[in-house]
Scaffold this motif. Structure first.
Motif, PDB file in Angstrom:
ATOM      1  N   MET A 153       6.082  -6.101  -0.013  1.00  0.00           N
ATOM      2  CA  MET A 153       4.756  -6.716   0.095  1.00  0.00           C
ATOM      3  C   MET A 153       3.675  -5.640   0.094  1.00  0.00           C
ATOM      4  SD  MET A 153       3.100  -9.484   0.082  1.00  0.00           S
ATOM      5  CE  MET A 153       4.315 -10.793   0.259  1.00  0.00           C
ATOM      6  N   LYS A 154       3.934  -4.555   0.799  1.00  0.00           N
ATOM      7  CA  LYS A 154       2.948  -3.473   0.889  1.00  0.00           C
ATOM      8  C   LYS A 154       2.551  -2.948  -0.490  1.00  0.00           C
ATOM      9  CE  LYS A 154       2.032   0.819   3.347  1.00  0.00           C
ATOM     10  NZ  LYS A 154       2.577   1.920   4.130  1.00  0.00           N
ATOM     11  N   ARG A 155       3.550  -2.924  -1.395  1.00  0.00           N
ATOM     12  CA  ARG A 155       3.284  -2.406  -2.738  1.00  0.00           C
ATOM     13  C   ARG A 155       2.366  -3.312  -3.536  1.00  0.00           C
ATOM     14  NH1 ARG A 155       9.356  -0.506  -4.145  1.00  0.00           N
ATOM     15  NH2 ARG A 155       9.291   1.376  -2.854  1.00  0.00           N
ATOM     16  N   SER A 156       2.299  -4.598  -3.152  1.00  0.00           N
ATOM     17  CA  SER A 156       1.496  -5.481  -4.008  1.00  0.00           C
ATOM     18  C   SER A 156       0.179  -5.910  -3.377  1.00  0.00           C
ATOM     19  CB  SER A 156       2.344  -6.681  -4.471  1.00  0.00           C
ATOM     20  OG  SER A 156       2.887  -7.362  -3.375  1.00  0.00           O
ATOM     21  N   ILE A 157      -0.151  -5.394  -2.184  1.00  0.00           N
ATOM     22  CA  ILE A 157      -1.439  -5.772  -1.589  1.00  0.00           C
ATOM     23  C   ILE A 157      -2.209  -4.521  -1.122  1.00  0.00           C
ATOM     24  CG2 ILE A 157      -0.541  -8.043  -0.895  1.00  0.00           C
ATOM     25  CD1 ILE A 157      -0.235  -7.138   1.920  1.00  0.00           C
ATOM     26  N   SER A 158      -3.478  -4.713  -0.748  1.00  0.00           N
ATOM     27  CA  SER A 158      -4.285  -3.547  -0.350  1.00  0.00           C
ATOM     28  C   SER A 158      -3.889  -3.073   1.049  1.00  0.00           C
ATOM     29  CB  SER A 158      -5.772  -3.909  -0.372  1.00  0.00           C
ATOM     30  OG  SER A 158      -6.062  -4.743   0.736  1.00  0.00           O
ATOM     31  N   LYS A 159      -4.319  -1.863   1.391  1.00  0.00           N
ATOM     32  CA  LYS A 159      -4.036  -1.275   2.701  1.00  0.00           C
ATOM     33  C   LYS A 159      -4.593  -2.154   3.808  1.00  0.00           C
ATOM     34  CE  LYS A 159      -3.331   3.565   3.246  1.00  0.00           C
ATOM     35  NZ  LYS A 159      -3.795   4.889   3.046  1.00  0.00           N
ATOM     36  N   ARG A 160      -5.815  -2.618   3.574  1.00  0.00           N
ATOM     37  CA  ARG A 160      -6.520  -3.421   4.574  1.00  0.00           C
ATOM     38  C   ARG A 160      -5.769  -4.748   4.805  1.00  0.00           C
ATOM     39  NH1 ARG A 160     -11.066  -6.603   3.553  1.00  0.00           N
ATOM     40  NH2 ARG A 160     -12.179  -7.097   5.493  1.00  0.00           N
ATOM     41  N   ASP A 161      -5.357  -5.377   3.716  1.00  0.00           N
ATOM     42  CA  ASP A 161      -4.639  -6.653   3.837  1.00  0.00           C
ATOM     43  C   ASP A 161      -3.281  -6.425   4.506  1.00  0.00           C
ATOM     44  OD1 ASP A 161      -6.741  -7.901   2.621  1.00  0.00           O
ATOM     45  OD2 ASP A 161      -5.868  -7.823   0.611  1.00  0.00           O
ATOM     46  N   PHE A 162      -2.658  -5.297   4.178  1.00  0.00           N
ATOM     47  CA  PHE A 162      -1.353  -5.007   4.790  1.00  0.00           C
ATOM     48  C   PHE A 162      -1.518  -4.797   6.294  1.00  0.00           C
ATOM     49  CE2 PHE A 162       2.317  -2.287   5.905  1.00  0.00           C
ATOM     50  CZ  PHE A 162       3.317  -3.168   5.532  1.00  0.00           C
TER      51      PHE A 162
END
Ligand SMILES: Nc1ncnc2c1ncn2[C@@H]1O[C@H](COP(=O)(O)OP(=O)(O)OP(=O)(O)O)[C@@H](O)[C@H]1O
Ligand SMILES: [Mg+2]
Length: 198
Positions: A153-162
């Motif tokens: 999941m981390k690879r497909s979303i932004s740092k902030r969203d993660f």
């Protein structure tokens, strides 16, 4: 089946939309793959169907947003149709990531690793995330497998969203810290490898 045209042809299965008993149903059918040896193909389709149905059943018992399961066949299953959009296809509010973290926390607490936890396997209905596609899931106590869910999941979303996601993940799952530590470890191993190879 009345409507025989799949609405989705996936790598793994075809999805049919059906209307029956006043409901809209999704039928996920794992059809034969000719490029695989027949006996192996049957066994893969059978285990993945079973695995998926079992994980979805356990997840729904744990109060996680998954389609309700109506019937299971040898190579197919019939479930609730979730009238929503794939998470990957639109921008999401921060609250979706908060809810997603809680859903993943509950899933891991129930002893299930999803196995393919990406924005392509989450449907958003009325602003809430629903987890689908459990064919690669594992009933497991492995911290590593749970960390892999987070990595994907981390690879497909932004740092902030993660970080919005992990904030609620930690609240929902008592062992979350261990998983997050393992996630850092795996990333560190990756960095080390790239450094030594590169
Ligand atoms: N219960 C459901 N309600 C609504 N749509 C669904 C449902 N289950 C699956 N779908 C739709 O069908 C698509 C494929 O389903 P799923 O991901 O389970 O199968 P798949 O074989 O892994 O497909 P892919 O290889 O594309 O990931 C989903 O991306 C989603 O759009
Ligand atoms: Mg999928």
């Amino acid at each position: 089946m009345i409507n025989m045209k799949p609405i989705h042809k996936g790598a793994e299965a075809d999805i049919f939309l059906e209307k029956a008993f006043g409901r809209t149903l999704a039928v996920k059918a794992r059809n034969p793959k000719r490029y695989r040896v027949e006996s192996l193909d049957r066994s893969l389709r059978k285990t993945r169907t079973k695995r998926e149905a079992k994980a979805m059943y356990l997840a729904s018992r744990a109060g996680i947003n998954v389609p309700a399961l109506y019937a299971i066949g040898r190579f197919s299953m019939c479930m609730e149709w979730i009238e929503g959009k794939l998470m990957k296809d639109s921008r999401q509010k921060q609250s979706v990531y908060v809810d997603l973290g809680e859903q993943l926390g509950l899933l891991h607490k129930a002893g299930i690793a999803h196995g393919d936890f990406t924005t392509a396997n989450v449907l958003i209905k009325e602003g809430k995330p629903y987890l689908i596609d459990f064919g690669l899931s594992e009933i497991t106590t492995s911290i590593e497998e749970k960390a892999i869910d987070l990595i994907l999941m981390k690879r497909s979303i932004s740092k902030r969203d993660f970080s919005a996601m992990t904030g609620s993940y930690v609240k929902a799952y008592p062992d979350a810290r261990k998983v997050l530590d393992r996630l850092s470890e795996i990333e560190e191993r990756g960095r080390y490898k790239t450094r030594t190879l590169g």
